[in-house]
Design a protein around this motif. Sequence first.
Motif: not given
Length: 500
Positions: A21, A25, A142, A145-146, A149, A267-268, A272-273, A276, A305, A380, A385, A412, A416
Amino acid sequence: MGKNTQTYLVGGVSAIGGFLFGYDIGVISSILEMDYWKAYFHNPGSVGVGVIVSLLTAGCFVGSLCAGWIADRFSRKRAIMSACVVFCLGAAIQCGSRNRAMLIVGRFIAGLGVGVLSMSVPVFQSEIAPPHIRGRLVSLQQWAITWGILVAFWIDYGCHFIDSHASWRVPIGIQIVPAVILFVSMIFMPYSPRWLVDNNRIDEAQKVLARLRSGGDLHAPEVMEELDEIKEAVRIDRETAIRSYTDLLRVPIRRRVVLGVLIQALQQLTGINVSMYFATSIFKQAGLSGNNAPLLAQGVNGVVNMLATVPAILWIDRWGRRKTLMLGSLGCGITYFIQAVAKGATQHKTYDEDGSLNLNIPKGPSYLIIVMMYLFVASFAMSWGPIGWIYPSEIFPMRIRSKANSITTASNWIFNFVIGLVSPILIKKITWGLDLIFAIIMFSSIVIVYLFYPETKNRSLEDMEVIFTGSIWSHKDRKRIAEYDDANKGHVDAKMTKDF
Ligand code: BGC
Protein backbone atom coordinates in the motif's frame (compact mmCIF):
# COMPACT_ATOMS: atom_id res chain seq x y z
CA MET A 1 8.34 -18.02 23.27
CA GLY A 2 6.06 -15.21 24.45
CA LYS A 3 2.38 -15.82 24.83
CA ASN A 4 1.46 -13.73 21.82
CA THR A 5 4.39 -14.59 19.54
CA GLN A 6 2.23 -16.47 17.05
CA THR A 7 -0.31 -13.67 16.96
CA TYR A 8 2.42 -11.11 16.29
CA LEU A 9 3.88 -13.34 13.62
CA VAL A 10 0.60 -13.77 11.78
CA GLY A 11 -0.31 -10.08 12.20
CA GLY A 12 3.19 -9.05 11.13
CA VAL A 13 3.16 -11.18 7.99
CA SER A 14 -0.20 -9.80 6.88
CA ALA A 15 1.12 -6.29 7.53
CA ILE A 16 3.31 -6.71 4.42
CA GLY A 17 0.04 -5.76 2.70
CA GLY A 18 0.50 -2.33 4.27
CA PHE A 19 4.00 -2.17 2.81
CA LEU A 20 2.60 -2.69 -0.70
CA PHE A 21 0.00 0.00 0.00
CA GLY A 22 2.63 2.52 1.11
CA TYR A 23 5.12 1.62 -1.61
CA ASP A 24 2.61 2.11 -4.38
CA ILE A 25 1.54 5.46 -2.97
CA GLY A 26 5.11 6.62 -2.54
CA VAL A 27 6.77 5.32 -5.68
CA ILE A 28 5.16 7.57 -8.25
CA SER A 29 5.97 11.06 -6.94
CA SER A 30 9.71 11.06 -7.66
CA ILE A 31 9.30 9.03 -10.84
CA LEU A 32 7.25 11.88 -12.24
CA GLU A 33 10.35 14.06 -11.99
CA MET A 34 12.69 11.61 -13.78
CA ASP A 35 13.96 12.73 -17.20
CA TYR A 36 13.83 9.25 -18.76
CA TRP A 37 10.24 8.80 -17.61
CA LYS A 38 9.20 12.19 -18.94
CA ALA A 39 10.85 11.53 -22.31
CA TYR A 40 9.32 8.05 -22.63
CA PHE A 41 5.78 9.24 -21.93
CA HIS A 42 6.13 12.46 -23.94
CA ASN A 43 6.17 14.89 -21.05
CA PRO A 44 2.65 14.51 -19.67
CA GLY A 45 1.03 17.82 -18.70
CA SER A 46 -0.69 18.42 -15.39
CA VAL A 47 -3.88 16.67 -16.51
CA GLY A 48 -1.91 13.63 -17.70
CA VAL A 49 0.05 13.51 -14.47
CA GLY A 50 -3.17 13.91 -12.49
CA VAL A 51 -4.71 10.91 -14.25
CA ILE A 52 -1.60 8.76 -13.78
CA VAL A 53 -1.38 9.61 -10.08
CA SER A 54 -5.04 9.33 -9.24
CA LEU A 55 -5.89 6.18 -11.20
CA LEU A 56 -4.24 4.19 -8.42
CA THR A 57 -6.55 5.69 -5.82
CA ALA A 58 -9.52 5.11 -8.12
CA GLY A 59 -8.50 1.44 -8.34
CA CYS A 60 -8.13 1.33 -4.55
CA PHE A 61 -11.63 2.71 -4.17
CA VAL A 62 -13.13 0.03 -6.42
CA GLY A 63 -10.95 -2.69 -4.86
CA SER A 64 -12.01 -1.78 -1.33
CA LEU A 65 -15.67 -1.90 -2.32
CA CYS A 66 -15.26 -5.40 -3.79
CA ALA A 67 -13.20 -6.57 -0.83
CA GLY A 68 -16.19 -6.88 1.51
CA TRP A 69 -17.76 -9.62 -0.56
CA ILE A 70 -14.46 -11.38 -1.31
CA ALA A 71 -13.38 -11.48 2.35
CA ASP A 72 -16.76 -12.85 3.45
CA ARG A 73 -17.15 -15.38 0.68
CA PHE A 74 -13.58 -16.67 0.36
CA SER A 75 -12.08 -15.62 3.72
CA ARG A 76 -9.85 -12.77 4.82
CA LYS A 77 -6.78 -14.89 4.16
CA ARG A 78 -7.70 -15.65 0.55
CA ALA A 79 -8.75 -12.04 -0.03
CA ILE A 80 -5.20 -11.01 0.92
CA MET A 81 -3.70 -13.69 -1.33
CA SER A 82 -5.85 -12.83 -4.32
CA ALA A 83 -4.99 -9.14 -3.85
CA CYS A 84 -1.30 -10.07 -4.17
CA VAL A 85 -1.94 -11.72 -7.53
CA VAL A 86 -3.85 -8.72 -8.85
CA PHE A 87 -1.22 -6.38 -7.48
CA CYS A 88 1.60 -8.27 -9.25
CA LEU A 89 -0.31 -8.13 -12.51
CA GLY A 90 -0.75 -4.36 -12.16
CA ALA A 91 2.90 -3.83 -11.22
CA ALA A 92 4.09 -5.99 -14.15
CA ILE A 93 1.96 -4.05 -16.64
CA GLN A 94 3.31 -0.74 -15.29
CA CYS A 95 6.87 -1.99 -15.30
CA GLY A 96 6.65 -3.15 -18.90
CA SER A 97 4.62 -0.13 -20.08
CA ARG A 98 5.07 0.75 -23.74
CA ASN A 99 2.74 3.75 -23.61
CA ARG A 100 0.69 5.91 -21.29
CA ALA A 101 -2.45 3.78 -21.59
CA MET A 102 -0.58 0.73 -20.34
CA LEU A 103 0.81 2.66 -17.42
CA ILE A 104 -2.61 3.97 -16.46
CA VAL A 105 -4.26 0.56 -16.76
CA GLY A 106 -1.43 -0.95 -14.71
CA ARG A 107 -1.88 1.65 -11.97
CA PHE A 108 -5.60 0.98 -11.85
CA ILE A 109 -5.12 -2.79 -11.59
CA ALA A 110 -2.45 -2.43 -8.89
CA GLY A 111 -4.89 -0.11 -7.14
CA LEU A 112 -7.54 -2.84 -7.12
CA GLY A 113 -5.08 -5.05 -5.24
CA VAL A 114 -4.14 -2.31 -2.79
CA GLY A 115 -7.82 -1.55 -2.21
CA VAL A 116 -8.56 -5.15 -1.26
CA LEU A 117 -5.47 -5.27 0.98
CA SER A 118 -6.29 -2.02 2.73
CA MET A 119 -9.61 -3.44 3.85
CA SER A 120 -8.81 -7.09 4.49
CA VAL A 121 -5.50 -6.74 6.34
CA PRO A 122 -6.83 -4.66 9.29
CA VAL A 123 -9.95 -6.84 9.53
CA PHE A 124 -7.82 -10.00 9.54
CA GLN A 125 -5.43 -8.56 12.14
CA SER A 126 -8.22 -7.38 14.34
CA GLU A 127 -9.95 -10.78 14.20
CA ILE A 128 -6.86 -12.74 15.24
CA ALA A 129 -5.85 -10.38 18.05
CA PRO A 130 -6.71 -10.67 21.73
CA PRO A 131 -8.32 -7.38 22.88
CA HIS A 132 -5.36 -5.99 24.80
CA ILE A 133 -3.00 -5.97 21.80
CA ARG A 134 -5.51 -5.43 19.00
CA GLY A 135 -4.62 -1.75 18.53
CA ARG A 136 -0.95 -2.64 18.40
CA LEU A 137 -1.45 -5.38 15.85
CA VAL A 138 -3.44 -3.19 13.48
CA SER A 139 -0.87 -0.42 14.01
CA LEU A 140 1.63 -2.79 12.43
CA GLN A 141 -0.13 -2.34 9.11
CA GLN A 142 0.17 1.44 9.50
CA TRP A 143 3.85 1.04 10.31
CA ALA A 144 4.28 -1.09 7.21
CA ILE A 145 2.56 1.63 5.16
CA THR A 146 5.07 4.17 6.43
CA TRP A 147 7.94 1.79 5.64
CA GLY A 148 6.52 1.31 2.15
CA ILE A 149 6.41 5.06 1.52
CA LEU A 150 9.90 5.46 2.92
CA VAL A 151 11.52 2.61 1.00
CA ALA A 152 9.82 3.71 -2.23
CA PHE A 153 11.20 7.18 -1.79
CA TRP A 154 14.78 6.06 -1.25
CA ILE A 155 14.63 3.46 -4.03
CA ASP A 156 13.41 6.21 -6.37
CA TYR A 157 16.18 8.42 -5.13
CA GLY A 158 18.84 5.76 -5.77
CA CYS A 159 17.40 4.80 -9.17
CA HIS A 160 17.24 8.36 -10.43
CA PHE A 161 21.03 8.12 -10.87
CA ILE A 162 20.62 5.22 -13.38
CA ASP A 163 21.25 6.46 -16.88
CA SER A 164 18.54 4.52 -18.74
CA HIS A 165 14.85 3.63 -18.65
CA ALA A 166 15.69 1.22 -15.87
CA SER A 167 15.63 4.35 -13.66
CA TRP A 168 11.82 4.18 -13.57
CA ARG A 169 11.15 0.55 -14.53
CA VAL A 170 13.17 -0.85 -11.61
CA PRO A 171 11.36 1.00 -8.79
CA ILE A 172 8.00 0.04 -10.28
CA GLY A 173 8.92 -3.59 -10.93
CA ILE A 174 10.65 -4.26 -7.64
CA GLN A 175 7.40 -4.14 -5.67
CA ILE A 176 6.51 -7.53 -7.09
CA VAL A 177 9.05 -9.04 -4.65
CA PRO A 178 7.19 -8.16 -1.41
CA ALA A 179 3.90 -9.11 -3.07
CA VAL A 180 5.24 -12.58 -3.82
CA ILE A 181 6.65 -12.85 -0.28
CA LEU A 182 3.24 -11.95 1.15
CA PHE A 183 1.43 -14.44 -1.09
CA VAL A 184 3.74 -17.30 -0.21
CA SER A 185 3.81 -16.54 3.52
CA MET A 186 0.03 -16.30 3.68
CA ILE A 187 -0.19 -19.93 2.56
CA PHE A 188 1.17 -20.83 6.00
CA MET A 189 -1.00 -18.40 7.95
CA PRO A 190 -4.28 -19.51 9.52
CA TYR A 191 -7.78 -18.40 8.61
CA SER A 192 -9.41 -15.87 10.90
CA PRO A 193 -10.99 -17.88 13.75
CA ARG A 194 -14.03 -15.61 13.66
CA TRP A 195 -14.54 -16.21 9.94
CA LEU A 196 -14.20 -19.96 10.54
CA VAL A 197 -16.87 -19.99 13.24
CA ASP A 198 -19.17 -17.96 11.04
CA ASN A 199 -18.69 -20.63 8.37
CA ASN A 200 -19.46 -23.44 10.82
CA ARG A 201 -15.85 -24.68 10.85
CA ILE A 202 -15.70 -24.81 14.63
CA ASP A 203 -12.96 -27.44 14.99
CA GLU A 204 -10.64 -25.50 12.73
CA ALA A 205 -11.39 -22.30 14.63
CA GLN A 206 -10.46 -24.06 17.86
CA LYS A 207 -7.16 -25.19 16.32
CA VAL A 208 -6.36 -21.67 15.14
CA LEU A 209 -7.14 -20.21 18.56
CA ALA A 210 -4.95 -22.86 20.16
CA ARG A 211 -2.10 -21.96 17.79
CA LEU A 212 -2.52 -18.27 18.51
CA ARG A 213 -3.24 -18.30 22.23
CA SER A 214 -1.97 -21.42 23.96
CA GLY A 215 0.92 -22.94 22.06
CA GLY A 216 -1.36 -25.57 20.54
CA ASP A 217 -3.29 -26.64 23.66
CA LEU A 218 -6.75 -27.18 22.21
CA HIS A 219 -8.51 -27.19 25.55
CA ALA A 220 -6.72 -24.33 27.29
CA PRO A 221 -9.25 -22.20 29.22
CA GLU A 222 -8.46 -19.04 27.22
CA VAL A 223 -9.09 -20.94 23.98
CA MET A 224 -12.39 -22.38 25.17
CA GLU A 225 -13.55 -19.06 26.56
CA GLU A 226 -12.80 -17.14 23.37
CA LEU A 227 -14.34 -19.83 21.22
CA ASP A 228 -17.54 -19.71 23.27
CA GLU A 229 -17.60 -15.96 23.08
CA ILE A 230 -17.23 -16.00 19.28
CA LYS A 231 -19.88 -18.72 18.92
CA GLU A 232 -22.27 -16.74 21.05
CA ALA A 233 -21.65 -13.54 19.06
CA VAL A 234 -22.20 -15.39 15.78
CA ARG A 235 -25.40 -16.93 17.17
CA ILE A 236 -26.73 -13.50 18.10
CA ASP A 237 -25.69 -12.12 14.72
CA ARG A 238 -27.66 -14.89 13.04
CA GLU A 239 -30.72 -14.28 15.19
CA THR A 240 -30.67 -10.60 14.36
CA ALA A 241 -30.04 -11.56 10.72
CA ILE A 242 -27.61 -8.72 10.15
CA ARG A 243 -25.71 -9.56 7.02
CA SER A 244 -26.55 -7.50 3.97
CA TYR A 245 -25.38 -4.12 2.73
CA THR A 246 -28.80 -2.65 3.44
CA ASP A 247 -28.37 -3.59 7.11
CA LEU A 248 -25.57 -1.06 7.23
CA LEU A 249 -28.20 1.63 7.03
CA ARG A 250 -30.29 0.21 9.86
CA VAL A 251 -30.14 0.49 13.62
CA PRO A 252 -27.99 -0.75 15.42
CA ILE A 253 -25.30 -0.72 12.73
CA ARG A 254 -25.96 2.67 11.15
CA ARG A 255 -24.31 4.64 13.94
CA ARG A 256 -21.11 2.62 13.59
CA VAL A 257 -21.10 3.01 9.82
CA VAL A 258 -21.33 6.78 10.21
CA LEU A 259 -18.50 6.77 12.76
CA GLY A 260 -16.35 4.48 10.60
CA VAL A 261 -16.89 6.47 7.42
CA LEU A 262 -16.28 9.73 9.28
CA ILE A 263 -13.10 8.60 11.00
CA GLN A 264 -11.64 7.48 7.66
CA ALA A 265 -12.73 10.73 5.99
CA LEU A 266 -11.21 12.74 8.82
CA GLN A 267 -8.01 10.73 8.55
CA GLN A 268 -7.64 12.03 5.01
CA LEU A 269 -8.91 15.50 5.94
CA THR A 270 -5.91 15.82 8.25
CA GLY A 271 -4.24 16.61 4.93
CA ILE A 272 -1.58 13.96 5.47
CA ASN A 273 -1.31 13.20 1.79
CA VAL A 274 -0.69 16.82 0.93
CA SER A 275 2.60 16.36 2.75
CA MET A 276 3.11 12.85 1.39
CA TYR A 277 2.44 13.72 -2.28
CA PHE A 278 3.40 17.37 -2.52
CA ALA A 279 5.97 17.99 0.21
CA THR A 280 8.68 18.60 -2.36
CA SER A 281 6.83 21.54 -3.86
CA ILE A 282 5.82 22.88 -0.44
CA PHE A 283 9.46 22.74 0.69
CA LYS A 284 10.44 24.54 -2.50
CA GLN A 285 7.81 27.20 -1.91
CA ALA A 286 8.96 27.58 1.66
CA GLY A 287 12.41 28.48 0.43
CA LEU A 288 14.50 25.27 0.31
CA SER A 289 16.57 25.73 -2.80
CA GLY A 290 18.82 23.59 -4.99
CA ASN A 291 17.88 20.41 -6.82
CA ASN A 292 18.32 17.97 -3.99
CA ALA A 293 17.34 19.90 -0.86
CA PRO A 294 13.53 19.71 -1.25
CA LEU A 295 13.79 16.07 -2.31
CA LEU A 296 15.90 15.14 0.68
CA ALA A 297 13.62 17.09 2.98
CA GLN A 298 10.80 14.88 1.71
CA GLY A 299 12.93 11.81 2.42
CA VAL A 300 13.31 13.01 5.99
CA ASN A 301 9.54 13.47 6.12
CA GLY A 302 9.17 9.76 5.39
CA VAL A 303 11.59 8.87 8.18
CA VAL A 304 9.68 11.04 10.66
CA ASN A 305 6.44 9.38 9.59
CA MET A 306 7.87 5.91 10.15
CA LEU A 307 9.57 6.67 13.47
CA ALA A 308 6.60 8.50 14.95
CA THR A 309 4.38 5.47 14.35
CA VAL A 310 6.45 3.46 16.83
CA PRO A 311 4.94 5.03 20.00
CA ALA A 312 1.50 4.16 18.67
CA ILE A 313 2.52 0.53 18.21
CA LEU A 314 3.85 0.40 21.75
CA TRP A 315 1.19 2.30 23.65
CA ILE A 316 -2.01 2.69 21.65
CA ASP A 317 -3.71 -0.01 23.74
CA ARG A 318 -2.86 1.93 26.90
CA TRP A 319 -3.54 5.46 25.71
CA GLY A 320 -6.87 4.43 24.17
CA ARG A 321 -8.38 5.60 20.90
CA ARG A 322 -10.24 8.72 22.03
CA LYS A 323 -7.48 10.45 23.93
CA THR A 324 -4.91 9.70 21.26
CA LEU A 325 -7.11 11.02 18.47
CA MET A 326 -7.87 14.23 20.38
CA LEU A 327 -4.21 14.83 21.23
CA GLY A 328 -3.23 14.06 17.64
CA SER A 329 -5.80 16.57 16.37
CA LEU A 330 -4.50 19.18 18.76
CA GLY A 331 -0.93 18.63 17.54
CA CYS A 332 -1.96 18.71 13.87
CA GLY A 333 -4.16 21.80 14.40
CA ILE A 334 -1.46 23.79 16.17
CA THR A 335 1.23 22.96 13.62
CA TYR A 336 -1.06 23.94 10.74
CA PHE A 337 -2.01 27.15 12.47
CA ILE A 338 1.63 28.13 12.97
CA GLN A 339 2.39 27.36 9.32
CA ALA A 340 -0.56 29.49 8.22
CA VAL A 341 0.59 32.44 10.34
CA ALA A 342 4.25 32.11 9.27
CA LYS A 343 3.32 31.98 5.58
CA GLY A 344 0.57 34.61 5.78
CA ALA A 345 2.73 37.12 7.61
CA THR A 346 5.88 36.82 5.50
CA GLN A 347 5.07 35.49 2.04
CA HIS A 348 5.69 37.51 -1.07
CA LYS A 349 4.54 35.65 -4.18
CA THR A 350 6.56 35.45 -7.40
CA TYR A 351 6.40 32.97 -10.27
CA ASP A 352 9.22 31.13 -12.08
CA GLU A 353 9.33 30.90 -15.85
CA ASP A 354 7.76 27.42 -15.74
CA GLY A 355 4.87 28.85 -13.74
CA SER A 356 5.85 27.40 -10.36
CA LEU A 357 5.14 29.57 -7.37
CA ASN A 358 7.69 30.94 -4.89
CA LEU A 359 6.55 32.40 -1.62
CA ASN A 360 9.94 34.03 -0.93
CA ILE A 361 9.63 33.46 2.78
CA PRO A 362 12.62 34.67 4.84
CA LYS A 363 14.94 31.99 6.27
CA GLY A 364 13.71 32.01 9.90
CA PRO A 365 10.00 31.53 9.19
CA SER A 366 10.76 29.06 6.38
CA TYR A 367 12.66 26.79 8.79
CA LEU A 368 9.79 27.16 11.24
CA ILE A 369 7.38 25.99 8.54
CA ILE A 370 9.52 22.95 7.73
CA VAL A 371 9.81 21.98 11.41
CA MET A 372 6.04 22.41 11.82
CA MET A 373 5.45 20.16 8.85
CA TYR A 374 7.57 17.44 10.44
CA LEU A 375 5.75 17.88 13.74
CA PHE A 376 2.45 17.64 11.92
CA VAL A 377 3.49 14.35 10.29
CA ALA A 378 4.63 13.05 13.68
CA SER A 379 1.30 13.99 15.31
CA PHE A 380 -0.57 12.22 12.52
CA ALA A 381 1.63 9.13 12.67
CA MET A 382 0.98 8.67 16.39
CA SER A 383 -2.77 9.08 16.17
CA TRP A 384 -4.96 9.39 13.09
CA GLY A 385 -2.65 7.19 11.00
CA PRO A 386 -3.12 3.96 12.96
CA ILE A 387 -6.49 4.69 14.58
CA GLY A 388 -8.08 5.55 11.23
CA TRP A 389 -7.59 1.85 10.43
CA ILE A 390 -7.96 0.34 13.90
CA TYR A 391 -11.32 1.82 14.84
CA PRO A 392 -13.44 0.64 11.88
CA SER A 393 -11.86 -2.82 12.03
CA GLU A 394 -13.00 -3.36 15.63
CA ILE A 395 -16.47 -1.86 16.02
CA PHE A 396 -18.69 -4.03 13.78
CA PRO A 397 -20.30 -7.39 14.50
CA MET A 398 -18.75 -10.37 12.75
CA ARG A 399 -21.29 -10.94 10.02
CA ILE A 400 -21.21 -7.39 8.75
CA ARG A 401 -17.59 -6.54 9.59
CA SER A 402 -16.02 -6.94 6.21
CA LYS A 403 -18.89 -5.35 4.30
CA ALA A 404 -18.90 -2.40 6.69
CA ASN A 405 -15.14 -2.09 6.45
CA SER A 406 -15.27 -2.10 2.70
CA ILE A 407 -17.49 1.00 2.91
CA THR A 408 -15.36 2.76 5.55
CA THR A 409 -12.18 1.96 3.59
CA ALA A 410 -13.78 3.24 0.39
CA SER A 411 -14.45 6.48 2.25
CA ASN A 412 -10.72 6.75 2.98
CA TRP A 413 -9.86 6.28 -0.70
CA ILE A 414 -12.45 8.65 -2.06
CA PHE A 415 -11.25 11.43 0.26
CA ASN A 416 -7.66 10.56 -0.60
CA PHE A 417 -8.58 10.91 -4.28
CA VAL A 418 -10.33 14.26 -3.86
CA ILE A 419 -7.57 15.75 -1.72
CA GLY A 420 -4.96 14.58 -4.23
CA LEU A 421 -6.92 16.35 -6.94
CA VAL A 422 -7.74 19.68 -5.30
CA SER A 423 -4.83 20.35 -2.99
CA PRO A 424 -2.19 21.12 -5.65
CA ILE A 425 -4.54 23.80 -6.95
CA LEU A 426 -5.22 25.19 -3.48
CA ILE A 427 -1.54 25.15 -2.47
CA LYS A 428 -0.93 27.56 -5.34
CA LYS A 429 -4.12 29.60 -5.10
CA ILE A 430 -4.66 30.17 -1.41
CA THR A 431 -1.28 29.10 0.06
CA TRP A 432 -1.64 29.64 3.83
CA GLY A 433 -5.44 29.52 3.51
CA LEU A 434 -5.14 25.77 2.98
CA ASP A 435 -3.18 25.40 6.23
CA LEU A 436 -5.87 27.39 7.98
CA ILE A 437 -8.62 25.17 6.56
CA PHE A 438 -6.81 22.06 7.81
CA ALA A 439 -6.26 23.70 11.21
CA ILE A 440 -9.99 24.38 11.53
CA ILE A 441 -10.85 20.80 10.50
CA MET A 442 -8.40 19.46 13.07
CA PHE A 443 -9.69 21.60 15.94
CA SER A 444 -13.27 20.63 15.04
CA SER A 445 -12.31 16.95 15.03
CA ILE A 446 -11.41 17.21 18.73
CA VAL A 447 -15.02 18.10 19.49
CA ILE A 448 -16.36 15.42 17.13
CA VAL A 449 -14.26 12.68 18.77
CA TYR A 450 -15.15 13.90 22.26
CA LEU A 451 -18.88 13.89 21.55
CA PHE A 452 -19.35 10.84 19.37
CA TYR A 453 -16.57 8.26 19.58
CA PRO A 454 -16.78 5.72 22.43
CA GLU A 455 -13.54 4.25 23.76
CA THR A 456 -12.85 0.78 22.41
CA LYS A 457 -9.43 -0.14 23.79
CA ASN A 458 -9.19 -3.50 25.57
CA ARG A 459 -12.71 -4.52 24.58
CA SER A 460 -13.33 -7.84 22.96
CA LEU A 461 -14.89 -7.57 19.51
CA GLU A 462 -17.95 -9.16 21.03
CA ASP A 463 -18.18 -6.40 23.70
CA MET A 464 -18.76 -3.77 21.04
CA GLU A 465 -22.46 -4.59 21.02
CA VAL A 466 -22.74 -3.17 24.51
CA ILE A 467 -20.54 -0.17 23.82
CA PHE A 468 -22.49 0.94 20.76
CA THR A 469 -26.07 0.35 21.81
CA GLY A 470 -26.34 3.32 24.17
CA SER A 471 -26.66 7.03 23.51
CA ILE A 472 -24.92 8.39 20.43
CA TRP A 473 -23.44 11.06 22.72
CA SER A 474 -20.51 9.05 23.88
CA HIS A 475 -19.48 11.49 26.62
CA LYS A 476 -22.92 10.95 28.20
CA ASP A 477 -22.82 7.18 27.91
CA ARG A 478 -19.86 6.52 30.19
CA LYS A 479 -21.99 5.77 33.24
CA ARG A 480 -23.88 2.99 31.51
CA ILE A 481 -20.67 1.42 30.26
CA ALA A 482 -19.08 1.68 33.71
CA GLU A 483 -22.11 -0.15 35.14
CA TYR A 484 -21.71 -2.86 32.53
CA ASP A 485 -18.04 -3.17 33.46
CA ASP A 486 -18.91 -3.45 37.15
CA ALA A 487 -21.42 -6.16 36.42
CA ASN A 488 -18.84 -8.07 34.35
CA LYS A 489 -15.81 -7.19 36.42
CA GLY A 490 -14.09 -10.54 36.61
CA HIS A 491 -14.72 -11.17 32.95
CA VAL A 492 -13.37 -7.83 31.76
CA ASP A 493 -10.32 -7.94 34.06
CA ALA A 494 -9.39 -11.36 32.77
CA LYS A 495 -9.41 -10.06 29.22
CA MET A 496 -7.24 -7.13 30.09
CA THR A 497 -4.27 -9.14 31.31
CA LYS A 498 -1.40 -6.83 30.66
CA ASP A 499 1.28 -8.99 29.15
CA PHE A 500 2.81 -6.43 26.84
C1 BGC B 1 -3.20 6.81 5.14
C2 BGC B 1 -2.52 7.13 3.84
C3 BGC B 1 -1.26 7.91 4.12
C4 BGC B 1 -0.39 7.16 5.10
C5 BGC B 1 0.79 7.97 5.53
C6 BGC B 1 -2.27 6.04 5.99
O1 BGC B 1 -2.89 5.70 7.19
O2 BGC B 1 -4.39 6.10 4.91
O3 BGC B 1 -3.39 7.85 3.01
O4 BGC B 1 -0.54 8.13 2.93
O5 BGC B 1 -1.12 6.80 6.25
O6 BGC B 1 1.56 7.29 6.45
